[in-house]
Motif scaffolding. Structure first.
Motif, mmCIF file in Angstrom:
data_model
loop_
_atom_site.group_PDB
_atom_site.id
_atom_site.type_symbol
_atom_site.label_atom_id
_atom_site.label_comp_id
_atom_site.label_asym_id
_atom_site.label_seq_id
_atom_site.Cartn_x
_atom_site.Cartn_y
_atom_site.Cartn_z
ATOM 1 N N GLY A 145 -6.650 17.991 -22.712
ATOM 2 C CA GLY A 145 -7.205 18.647 -21.536
ATOM 3 C C GLY A 145 -8.509 18.050 -21.035
ATOM 4 O O GLY A 145 -9.140 18.613 -20.136
ATOM 5 N N LEU A 146 -8.894 16.886 -21.548
ATOM 6 C CA LEU A 146 -10.200 16.318 -21.207
ATOM 7 C C LEU A 146 -10.142 15.194 -20.179
ATOM 8 O O LEU A 146 -11.178 14.744 -19.702
ATOM 9 C CB LEU A 146 -10.894 15.805 -22.475
ATOM 10 C CG LEU A 146 -11.230 16.866 -23.536
ATOM 11 C CD1 LEU A 146 -11.881 16.213 -24.746
ATOM 12 C CD2 LEU A 146 -12.148 17.935 -22.939
ATOM 13 N N THR B 220 -6.457 5.250 -7.720
ATOM 14 C CA THR B 220 -6.451 6.019 -8.970
ATOM 15 C C THR B 220 -7.861 6.511 -9.262
ATOM 16 O O THR B 220 -8.817 5.730 -9.240
ATOM 17 C CB THR B 220 -5.938 5.168 -10.153
ATOM 18 O OG1 THR B 220 -4.629 4.692 -9.855
ATOM 19 C CG2 THR B 220 -5.902 5.999 -11.424
ATOM 20 N N VAL B 221 -7.989 7.811 -9.515
ATOM 21 C CA VAL B 221 -9.280 8.424 -9.841
ATOM 22 C C VAL B 221 -9.145 9.166 -11.156
ATOM 23 O O VAL B 221 -8.190 9.939 -11.354
ATOM 24 C CB VAL B 221 -9.749 9.408 -8.745
ATOM 25 C CG1 VAL B 221 -11.128 9.955 -9.078
ATOM 26 C CG2 VAL B 221 -9.756 8.745 -7.388
ATOM 27 N N ILE B 222 -10.109 8.949 -12.055
ATOM 28 C CA ILE B 222 -10.047 9.560 -13.383
ATOM 29 C C ILE B 222 -11.223 10.517 -13.575
ATOM 30 O O ILE B 222 -12.382 10.111 -13.480
ATOM 31 C CB ILE B 222 -10.054 8.480 -14.485
ATOM 32 C CG1 ILE B 222 -8.851 7.537 -14.317
ATOM 33 C CG2 ILE B 222 -10.026 9.132 -15.870
ATOM 34 C CD1 ILE B 222 -8.893 6.320 -15.216
ATOM 35 N N PHE B 223 -10.908 11.772 -13.824
ATOM 36 C CA PHE B 223 -11.915 12.788 -14.145
ATOM 37 C C PHE B 223 -11.967 12.953 -15.664
ATOM 38 O O PHE B 223 -10.950 13.252 -16.289
ATOM 39 C CB PHE B 223 -11.546 14.142 -13.530
ATOM 40 C CG PHE B 223 -11.850 14.275 -12.070
ATOM 41 C CD1 PHE B 223 -12.727 15.258 -11.617
ATOM 42 C CD2 PHE B 223 -11.247 13.446 -11.126
ATOM 43 C CE1 PHE B 223 -13.004 15.403 -10.265
ATOM 44 C CE2 PHE B 223 -11.504 13.582 -9.771
ATOM 45 C CZ PHE B 223 -12.387 14.559 -9.342
ATOM 46 N N LYS B 224 -13.132 12.740 -16.250
ATOM 47 C CA LYS B 224 -13.346 12.983 -17.674
ATOM 48 C C LYS B 224 -14.165 14.273 -17.819
ATOM 49 O O LYS B 224 -15.231 14.407 -17.226
ATOM 50 C CB LYS B 224 -14.114 11.822 -18.311
ATOM 51 C CG LYS B 224 -13.323 10.523 -18.399
ATOM 52 C CD LYS B 224 -12.388 10.515 -19.588
ATOM 53 C CE LYS B 224 -11.792 9.122 -19.793
ATOM 54 N NZ LYS B 224 -10.858 9.096 -20.945
ATOM 55 N N THR C 259 -1.956 13.817 -13.677
ATOM 56 C CA THR C 259 -1.547 14.064 -15.066
ATOM 57 C C THR C 259 -2.768 14.516 -15.859
ATOM 58 O O THR C 259 -3.895 14.080 -15.577
ATOM 59 C CB THR C 259 -0.950 12.804 -15.721
ATOM 60 O OG1 THR C 259 -1.896 11.731 -15.640
ATOM 61 C CG2 THR C 259 0.336 12.390 -15.029
ATOM 62 N N VAL C 260 -2.532 15.385 -16.834
ATOM 63 C CA VAL C 260 -3.599 15.900 -17.686
ATOM 64 C C VAL C 260 -3.309 15.477 -19.116
ATOM 65 O O VAL C 260 -2.185 15.626 -19.610
ATOM 66 C CB VAL C 260 -3.690 17.439 -17.599
ATOM 67 C CG1 VAL C 260 -4.836 17.958 -18.461
ATOM 68 C CG2 VAL C 260 -3.862 17.888 -16.154
#
Length: 533
Positions: free
Chosen positions: A84-85, A160-164, A79-80
């Motif tokens: 978009g960040l 779960t991996v979170i890209f900032k 999910t984005v």
């Protein structure tokens, strides 16, 4: 006597069983064109090395075979955030790693730790593997990832991996389907570090892909065996890369059924190949560019008029006829006409050696001696680099320029060109993700310090061009992005940092008993869904 008869019968039965087993084991042989530098995509930039590692690894997302469409891979969903960040990936449960031929046995499934480890290695100088195998992560840097990534962290659970991100990036998901974003095993890395052999990490690969690495003999062969992993077991049991640099030799092997798929046939051989009833020739317009670069950091190529004179001196029609032999089209822009944002209004460079000679004289250039670098391997975007170099050498002689031909082993050639040792030379590109930024931002881009990316072979930095490309990648409206990329094409045409030679048609001959193989517009060779009849 009876004992001898029984023993003979037993040996015969054993021999027949072995023969039947060998026949039952389906082995596909791919005739590749060169040896890989290693088996870690993050530290490579050539299609040869990517192809060699591709059977072993997966990424969070991947391209649907034969397309530029993105589909789930190690991440089953994502999910984005509205701004978009933030991108949140949910990993597939139960994804298994291979065992290593060096004694490694995994004790756990894929987790967020492996994803974070794979990107931290490329982004953090203090990472324990940052300097292993040279510590150069050109793709990661050329894709602008250091300026884009704020952080990569684990979410509420191990899957779960979170890209900032520091700023929005339109092609980020497609970028993560590229080879440099392959996910590797953090547990395997620790195992080798504890053994004191971390250099094996990039030479004996362990991944989650459809094939396990078995063995590699440089300039000869790479062997893999099928792995029953998250994507299902492949329909072939063994995959072999027969490293065969010569195109004629590749076809001889295909013809003799010593290999079943081959890369890059000689254009001159295509009529004969197409007549072979046991061979099918797959073809597709290439998402590629073959070019002749002039090093803008070395005089006189810091002068735009000199670059234009060189471009005008090269007879590309003759090159198309002799080198590509009908398997390509003359290139005007960096991107091929099949890619969105292509600017049809730009006129191509005219062939005019007399005008080129006058332009050099007007620029005060005389008695010029240069080098022309040519690739030692055949690539889809350039089927015969040496012959092209010879033709360019003859063209330049007509305007009074003396030149020397230079080449090196493929890995060395690439490294030296990226370091800017050349004055002029040939290279090319096959798109990685179907996005124009993968051409403009990578091949002619410069970093925030105004230094050219490693894949910027002309070593050309233009502030106006860079501003346009930077703005295009941060907006999501494709029509608005297209306007900016058309502006970038106009700047390139005016500045002429390199001469765009051709966009080639990609031909891939396969044996008729090969089923399920698809030509990739991105130059990949993939065998997960291939079977032999």
């Amino acid at each position: 006597m009876k004992i001898r008869i029984l023993l003979g019968a037993a040996l015969l039965a054993s021999s027949m069983l072995a023969a039947n087993a060998a026949e039952a084991a389906k082995t596909l042989v791919y005739c590749s064109e060169g040896s890989p530098e290693n088996f870690t995509p993050a530290i490579n930039t050539t299609g040869t090395s990517f192809d060699a590692a591709r059977p072993v690894y997966n990424r969070l997302v991947q391209f649907t075979p034969g397309t530029t469409e993105v589909e789930p891979a190690l991440a089953e969903s994502w999910t984005v955030s509205p701004d978009g960040l933030t991108i949140t990936f949910k990993l597939r449960p139960g994804v298994k790693f291979h065992s290593g031929v060096n004694g490694f046995t995994p004790t756990r499934d894929l987790t967020a730790e492996d994803v974070i480890w794979s990107f931290d290695r490329q982004s953090k100088p203090d990472h324990p593997y940052a300097k292993i195998s040279g510590g150069s992560f050109d793709y990661f840097n050329d894709m602008g990832m250091p300026d884009l990534l704020e952080s990569i962290t684990k979410g509420d659970d191990d899957l779960t991996v979170i890209f900032k991100l520091k700023k929005p990036n339109a092609p980020i998901i497609a970028n993560l389907a590229m080879d440099f974003a392959a996910i590797q095993s953090a547990e395997y890395a620790r195992y080798l570090l504890d053994k004191g052999t971390p250099e094996q990490f990039d030479q004996i690969p362990v991944g989650t892909g459809s094939f396990e690495f078995v063995a590699y003999q440089k300039d000869a062969v790479i062997r893999f065996k099928a792995f029953d992993g998250w994507a299902g077991k492949p329909k072939i049991d063994n995959l072999v890369y027969a490293i065969t640099p010569d195109a004629t030799a590749r076809y001889a092997k295909l013809k003799a059924n010593e290999c079943q798929v081959m890369i890059a046939p000689n254009p001159a051989d295509l009529p004969e190949i197409k007549k072979n009833p046991d061979v099918k020739v797959l073809e597709q317009a290439g998402l590629n560019i073959g070019y002749y670069a002039m090093n803008n950091l070395k005089p006189p190529f810091d002068n735009r008029e000199v670059r234009k004179a060189f471009a005008m001196a090269v007879d590309r029609d003759a090159i198309l006829k002799e080198v590509y032999q009908g398997a390509g089209q003359k290139a005007t822009n960096l991107i091929p006409p099949t890619m969105w944002s292509y600017d049809e209004s730009i006129e191509g460079v005219e062939y005019n050696p007399e005008k080129a000679k006058k332009m050099l004289a007007d620029a005060g250039v005389k008695d010029l001696k240069i080098d022309i670098w040519w690739m030692p391997v055949q690539r889809p975007y350039n089927p015969n680099a040496k012959r092209m170099a010879e033709m360019i050498q003859a063209d330049l002689a007509r305007i009074g320029v003396e030149s020397t031909l230079v080449s090196y082993e493929w890995g060395e050639y690439r490294k030296r060109m990226q370091a800017g040792e050349h004055m002029t030379g040939m290279l090319g590109w096959t798109g990685d993700n179907g996005d124009p930024d993968n051409f403009f931002g990578v091949l002619l881009g410069c970093n925030s310090e105004g230094k050219p990316n490693s894949n910027n072979i002309p070593k050309w930095c233009n502030a106006k061009f860079q501003d346009v490309v930077n703005r295009a990648v941060q907006i999501t409206d494709q029509n608005e992005r297209a306007k900016l990329y058309k502006e970038a094409q106009k700047i390139q045409a005016e500045e002429m940092p390199q001469l765009n030679i051709a966009h080639s048609t990609v031909y891939e001959p396969i044996r008729t008993n090969v089923k399920g193989y698809k030509v990739s517009p991105l130059g990949a060779h993939e065998f997960q869904n291939v079977e032999l009849e």
